[in-house]
Write a protein that holds these residues in place. Sequence first.
Motif, PDB file in Angstrom:
ATOM      1  N   TRP A  68       0.888  -1.209   0.035  1.00 51.38           N
ATOM      2  CA  TRP A  68      -0.130  -0.111   0.062  1.00 51.38           C
ATOM      3  C   TRP A  68       1.036   1.205  -0.002  1.00 51.38           C
ATOM      4  O   TRP A  68       1.606   1.343   0.955  1.00 51.38           O
ATOM      5  CB  TRP A  68      -0.916   0.100   1.339  1.00 51.38           C
ATOM      6  N   VAL A 162      -2.703  -3.171   6.119  1.00 53.27           N
ATOM      7  CA  VAL A 162      -3.372  -2.089   6.762  1.00 53.27           C
ATOM      8  C   VAL A 162      -4.603  -2.506   7.850  1.00 53.27           C
ATOM      9  O   VAL A 162      -5.290  -3.644   7.285  1.00 53.27           O
ATOM     10  CB  VAL A 162      -4.175  -1.311   5.832  1.00 53.27           C
ATOM     11  N   TRP A 341      -9.846   4.273   1.560  1.00 56.56           N
ATOM     12  CA  TRP A 341     -10.043   2.728   1.418  1.00 56.56           C
ATOM     13  C   TRP A 341     -11.016   2.369   0.483  1.00 56.56           C
ATOM     14  O   TRP A 341     -12.156   2.632   1.016  1.00 56.56           O
ATOM     15  CB  TRP A 341      -9.861   2.108   2.996  1.00 56.56           C
ATOM     16  N   LEU A 359      -5.724  -5.958   3.725  1.00 55.63           N
ATOM     17  CA  LEU A 359      -6.495  -5.147   4.495  1.00 55.63           C
ATOM     18  C   LEU A 359      -7.517  -5.907   5.582  1.00 55.63           C
ATOM     19  O   LEU A 359      -7.972  -6.768   5.180  1.00 55.63           O
ATOM     20  CB  LEU A 359      -7.473  -4.058   3.902  1.00 55.63           C
TER      21      LEU A 359
END
Length: 389
Positions: A68, A162, A341, A359
């Motif tokens: 990311w 994340v 996001w 994520l």
Amino acid sequence: AEAGREVLIVETEPTIGGRVVRSHHYFPKLCPPTCGMEINTRRLERNPRIRVLTSSRVTAAEKVDGHWKVKVRRAPAYVNERCTVCGACAEVCPVKVADPMNMEMSEVPAIRLPYPSAWPQRVVVDREACTDGCQACVDACSYDAIDLAAEEVVEEVEVGAVVLATGWHPYPLEKLPELGGGAVPDVIANVQMERLASNWGPTGGKILRPSNGEPPKRVAFIQCAGSRDVNHLPYCSAVCCLASLKQALYVKEQLPEAEITIYYIDRRTPGRNEKMLTDVAAAEGVRLVKGKVGKVEAAPDGGLTLRVEDVEAGRLTDAQADLVVLATGMVPNTGGEDPPWAAKLDEDGFAVDQLADGLTVAGVARRPQDVAASVRDATGAAAKAWMIA
């Protein structure tokens, strides 16, 4: 971080703790959250693998080659690490603002420490509230810790995983006008009751009616206020029943002669938390009524009148109260305009894990839950992130 990964925490508020530190007590132990927060902030301070950015927000995120790329906007650092929290700046500040830590039920100087045990221990500035040309706080600071000309900083970082832990906000009172929300001063939300009971709250810990500053003699708790309702939140927020039971104990401890009525659809206190239900239900001066409150309005005598459907009695009735506490539900902070996001959301707006995209989700961003459940959930999210990264 303790398992060896480098970690960046991006926090939108100027201090760590979010909604947790706004609570007076946890349940079922009924102890303050500050002790648990202090343990964790010390762990943050001592771990060289953790970097904490407060007053910051992720503005863009892009998945590139398995990682990311994240852009973080940091608000201007008007106060730097030289701050000793001496309080001289707050004493001379000529401007008062609504206190966000106390749900805007009181006013504080535009420059102040957000709350006594705030971390980082550093005053914050509500810069937009400052009058043009005012330098009172700068002149009062002996440590050269204030720079009112500071500018925001934008930085880009690359991360392998994340954890989305964006938390929640209470369902707005203003959307419940039929229950007096936003219209009748003595109708408050459960999150406001937490602040009234807190020693560093707007009343110094005294539970008082907002309209006249007097202790209430009759307190009504209305469960599922805007929850389990197709016109508002269709889901149960999981903690509201226990929160109201806990707050009933707040009232009885301070005002033992007060009459308390809790109006509910169902009583949901799973597991060992059932003991709190039985303890409160057995307390003198407490009634639990299975019934839906359809309307709350101001009464001629200065109190409040509630229109109640008493299910067990099979009739409509009017009840009286001096203070009404609405058990408003949890709304996930996953919406907003153009969230950075591309998180997948369920039908109620809660985020779901996307492990293939690196994520994972933690806390009330995933589902309504209490603090202890959020901690357990976050431990799992951290383990997943460790594996992904």
